[in-house]
Design a protein around this motif. Structure first.
Motif, PDB file in Angstrom:
ATOM      1  N   ARG A 200       0.806  -1.220   0.000  1.00  0.00           N
ATOM      2  CA  ARG A 200       0.000   0.000   0.000  1.00  0.00           C
ATOM      3  C   ARG A 200       0.847   1.281   0.000  1.00  0.00           C
ATOM      4  O   ARG A 200       0.306   2.371   0.173  1.00  0.00           O
ATOM      5  CB  ARG A 200      -0.943   0.004   1.213  1.00  0.00           C
ATOM      6  CG  ARG A 200      -2.034  -1.077   1.169  1.00  0.00           C
ATOM      7  CD  ARG A 200      -2.916  -0.942  -0.063  1.00  0.00           C
ATOM      8  NE  ARG A 200      -4.122  -1.744   0.040  1.00  0.00           N
ATOM      9  CZ  ARG A 200      -4.411  -2.786  -0.710  1.00  0.00           C
ATOM     10  NH1 ARG A 200      -3.549  -3.181  -1.629  1.00  0.00           N
ATOM     11  NH2 ARG A 200      -5.545  -3.451  -0.563  1.00  0.00           N
ATOM     12  N   GLU A 256     -10.258   8.572 -10.132  1.00  0.00           N
ATOM     13  CA  GLU A 256     -10.126   7.828  -8.885  1.00  0.00           C
ATOM     14  C   GLU A 256     -11.478   7.584  -8.212  1.00  0.00           C
ATOM     15  O   GLU A 256     -12.316   8.488  -8.112  1.00  0.00           O
ATOM     16  CB  GLU A 256      -9.220   8.592  -7.911  1.00  0.00           C
ATOM     17  CG  GLU A 256      -9.040   7.883  -6.577  1.00  0.00           C
ATOM     18  CD  GLU A 256      -8.297   8.726  -5.560  1.00  0.00           C
ATOM     19  OE1 GLU A 256      -7.529   8.157  -4.768  1.00  0.00           O
ATOM     20  OE2 GLU A 256      -8.498   9.967  -5.553  1.00  0.00           O
ATOM     21  N   GLU A 258     -12.342   5.960  -4.422  1.00  0.00           N
ATOM     22  CA  GLU A 258     -11.591   5.559  -3.229  1.00  0.00           C
ATOM     23  C   GLU A 258     -12.524   5.338  -2.050  1.00  0.00           C
ATOM     24  O   GLU A 258     -13.169   6.265  -1.581  1.00  0.00           O
ATOM     25  CB  GLU A 258     -10.535   6.612  -2.898  1.00  0.00           C
ATOM     26  CG  GLU A 258      -9.451   6.114  -1.941  1.00  0.00           C
ATOM     27  CD  GLU A 258      -9.862   6.259  -0.492  1.00  0.00           C
ATOM     28  OE1 GLU A 258     -10.190   5.221   0.133  1.00  0.00           O
ATOM     29  OE2 GLU A 258      -9.860   7.385   0.013  1.00  0.00           O
ATOM     30  N   LEU A 260     -11.389   2.974   0.662  1.00  0.00           N
ATOM     31  CA  LEU A 260     -10.508   2.000   1.291  1.00  0.00           C
ATOM     32  C   LEU A 260     -10.791   1.763   2.769  1.00  0.00           C
ATOM     33  O   LEU A 260     -10.390   0.720   3.298  1.00  0.00           O
ATOM     34  CB  LEU A 260      -9.045   2.418   1.112  1.00  0.00           C
ATOM     35  CG  LEU A 260      -8.442   2.118  -0.261  1.00  0.00           C
ATOM     36  CD1 LEU A 260      -7.041   2.679  -0.361  1.00  0.00           C
ATOM     37  CD2 LEU A 260      -8.441   0.622  -0.549  1.00  0.00           C
ATOM     38  N   ARG A 268     -10.129   0.738  -3.982  1.00  0.00           N
ATOM     39  CA  ARG A 268      -9.696   1.971  -4.639  1.00  0.00           C
ATOM     40  C   ARG A 268      -9.302   1.635  -6.061  1.00  0.00           C
ATOM     41  O   ARG A 268      -8.758   0.572  -6.338  1.00  0.00           O
ATOM     42  CB  ARG A 268      -8.503   2.588  -3.912  1.00  0.00           C
ATOM     43  CG  ARG A 268      -7.955   3.863  -4.560  1.00  0.00           C
ATOM     44  CD  ARG A 268      -6.731   4.394  -3.805  1.00  0.00           C
ATOM     45  NE  ARG A 268      -6.262   5.675  -4.329  1.00  0.00           N
ATOM     46  CZ  ARG A 268      -5.355   5.826  -5.287  1.00  0.00           C
ATOM     47  NH1 ARG A 268      -4.805   4.745  -5.840  1.00  0.00           N
ATOM     48  NH2 ARG A 268      -4.993   7.018  -5.704  1.00  0.00           N
ATOM     49  N   GLU A 270      -7.861   3.708  -9.941  1.00  0.00           N
ATOM     50  CA  GLU A 270      -7.509   4.882 -10.736  1.00  0.00           C
ATOM     51  C   GLU A 270      -6.628   4.423 -11.890  1.00  0.00           C
ATOM     52  O   GLU A 270      -5.815   3.515 -11.742  1.00  0.00           O
ATOM     53  CB  GLU A 270      -6.762   5.926  -9.909  1.00  0.00           C
ATOM     54  CG  GLU A 270      -6.490   7.229 -10.677  1.00  0.00           C
ATOM     55  CD  GLU A 270      -5.807   8.291  -9.832  1.00  0.00           C
ATOM     56  OE1 GLU A 270      -5.807   9.466 -10.240  1.00  0.00           O
ATOM     57  OE2 GLU A 270      -5.282   7.936  -8.760  1.00  0.00           O
ATOM     58  N   LEU A 396      -2.193   5.334   2.271  1.00  0.00           N
ATOM     59  CA  LEU A 396      -2.991   4.142   1.982  1.00  0.00           C
ATOM     60  C   LEU A 396      -2.689   3.005   2.954  1.00  0.00           C
ATOM     61  O   LEU A 396      -3.526   2.127   3.166  1.00  0.00           O
ATOM     62  CB  LEU A 396      -2.759   3.692   0.544  1.00  0.00           C
ATOM     63  CG  LEU A 396      -3.136   4.707  -0.549  1.00  0.00           C
ATOM     64  CD1 LEU A 396      -3.041   4.066  -1.920  1.00  0.00           C
ATOM     65  CD2 LEU A 396      -4.531   5.287  -0.317  1.00  0.00           C
ATOM     66  N   LYS A 399      -4.951   3.791   5.743  1.00  0.00           N
ATOM     67  CA  LYS A 399      -6.334   3.450   5.411  1.00  0.00           C
ATOM     68  C   LYS A 399      -6.564   1.947   5.498  1.00  0.00           C
ATOM     69  O   LYS A 399      -7.648   1.497   5.909  1.00  0.00           O
ATOM     70  CB  LYS A 399      -6.686   3.983   4.029  1.00  0.00           C
ATOM     71  CG  LYS A 399      -6.839   5.498   4.024  1.00  0.00           C
ATOM     72  CD  LYS A 399      -7.453   6.021   2.750  1.00  0.00           C
ATOM     73  CE  LYS A 399      -7.724   7.523   2.891  1.00  0.00           C
ATOM     74  NZ  LYS A 399      -8.400   8.086   1.711  1.00  0.00           N
TER      75      LYS A 399
END
Length: 426
Positions: A200, A256, A258, A260, A268, A270, A396, A399
């Motif tokens: 991540r 994107e 998202e 998460l 997520r 993109e 991330l 997250k």
């Protein structure tokens, strides 16, 4: 499941923005909780439709002490079952994948059809009711050819929301019209959460992944802004806007999405530009397969990335797809299963070379495996303590951990409104 007061306290005192206390990466009690709450009650990515192109084709999924078999039945429906005979519990299907007419237990030859129905037994008596001993089913979800399973009796319902949102992104690459050109299993000597933390973020990429960073823009996965790089960061953001507009005009959703840490079935996605030739994640950033996917006609379509909690990531280019599944073995070992897909009509040796196709992520996986092992070893030291995540390059990761602890707290009755320290910079 019942957990100790010590583990309950550790869950309650987790500090947002920091890595975890060492037992979260080492202890069997934590691992058992992970297998119950995370891998036992959420949607887990396990494979692709081309794993089982014909009736009778199957593959197995190891999840700790659990084994699941995913099979295509005679009507081409994809089904999943616990890989356990209903007689005395013997393992049914061996190996990673294979093909069968029926599922026959090697022990006493109890036989099941591809829908899981028990259709043949010997020596069980005249009144034996086979209908009471079908294989135990596992839920199957399909997102444009990406296959997920859920062991829970009632899986999270928001899977369908993810499917609706993601299919427009993935469908142009037509997974169902692909074949697996290369695949490999790598055992990482570390806890599955170390594997996911490592994935991540790209904080470590420049120093550790010379092959991968050929095609990745340095600013694509988090970067601390400064007066020195302001012009380059601005130029990259403008490039993203231009390319998104171009790809969207071609019918390729790119912006994107998202979610998460805000959903049970979290993800997520993109599409981002690739550097150099801009075509694919290869050593020269040009396509590795001359036959493009689906009906795609342009090579420079960037890379569509798709991350799911708790255990997968995927990269879609114009010429090939790479998918990754993280499957826990025990507290300190994790199976990373990687597959490279090309158009089903692509000819090896003419349209693609498996070595060229796989060399970037083959090298990257080995490098990441070494980093995961290094971190696992470090977590065993008495000097280890949780360290801070970067708010620029490890957002991330936080997250992922936020999602993870929301799940643990919900299932252990410790729900609380803890705010991420990165919320202001998100």
């Amino acid at each position: 499941m019942q957990i100790s007061n010590e583990l309950r306290a550790m869950i309650g005192r987790r500090r947002p923005g920091y890595s975890l206390e060492a037992p979260f990466y080492r202890d069997k009690e934590v691992f058992d909780l992970d297998m119950d709450v995370i891998f036992g009650r959420h949607w887990i990515y396990v494979g692709v439709e081309p794993d089982i192109p014909e009736p009778g084709d199957y593959f197995t999924v190891p999840l700790g002490r659990t084994s699941v078999v995913v099979v295509r039945d005679d009507d081409m429906t994809i089904r999943a079952f616990h890989n356990v005979c209903r007689h005395r519990g013997a393992r049914l299907c061996d190996g990673d994948k294979g093909s069968v007419g029926n599922v026959v237990c090697p022990y006493h030859q109890w036989t099941y059809d591809l829908r899981g129905n028990l259709i043949h037994t010997e020596h069980m008596g005249e009144g034996f009711d086979r209908s009471q001993f079908s294989l135990k089913t596992v839920h199957v979800g399909n997102v444009a050819g990406l296959l997920f399973i859920c062991l829970a009796d009632e899986p999270p319902a928001d899977f369908e929301q993810m499917r609706r949102e993601m299919e427009p992104y993935i469908l142009p690459h037509r997974i169902s019209d692909c074949k697996i050109a290369y695949e490999e299993d790598l055992i990482e000597n570390g806890n599955w959460k170390f594997t996911m933390e490592n994935n991540r973020e790209c904080y470590h990429c420049k120093a550790n992944h010379p092959e991968l960073t050929v095609s990745l823009y340095e600013f694509g996965f988090g970067y601390q802004p400064s007066p020195e790089n302001a012009e380059e960061v601005h130029a990259f953001r403008e490039l993203i806007e231009r390319e998104h507009a171009r790809w969207e005009s071609c019918g390729l959703p790119s912006v994107e999405l998202e979610f998460l840490d805000s959903r049970a079935t979290a993800f997520r996605t993109e599409r981002l530009p690739l550097d150099k030739a801009g075509e694919s994640q290869t050593m020269n950033s040009k396509v590795a397969c001359q036959k493009l996917l689906g009906d795609l006609t342009q090579r420079n379509l960037g890379g569509l990335s798709f991350w799911t909690q708790p255990n997968s990531w995927h990269h879609f280019m114009s010429d090939h797809i790479v998918t990754f599944s993280v499957l826990p073995i025990d507290p300190e070992r994790t199976l990373l299963r990687t597959k490279w897909l090309v158009h089903k009509d692509a000819v090896e040796g003419r349209d693609y070379d498996p070595k060229e196709l796989s060399e970037v992520w083959h090298a990257t996986n080995k490098q990441d495996g070494s980093l995961v092992e290094r971190t696992q070893i470090g977590s065993q030291s008495a000097a280890y303590q949780p360290g801070p995540y970067s708010p620029y390059t490890e957002e991330l990761v936080e997250k992922f951990m936020s999602w993870y602890f929301k799940r643990l707290r919900t299932e252990t009755g410790q729900e609380s409104a803890i705010v991420s320290p990165f919320a202001a910079s998100a």
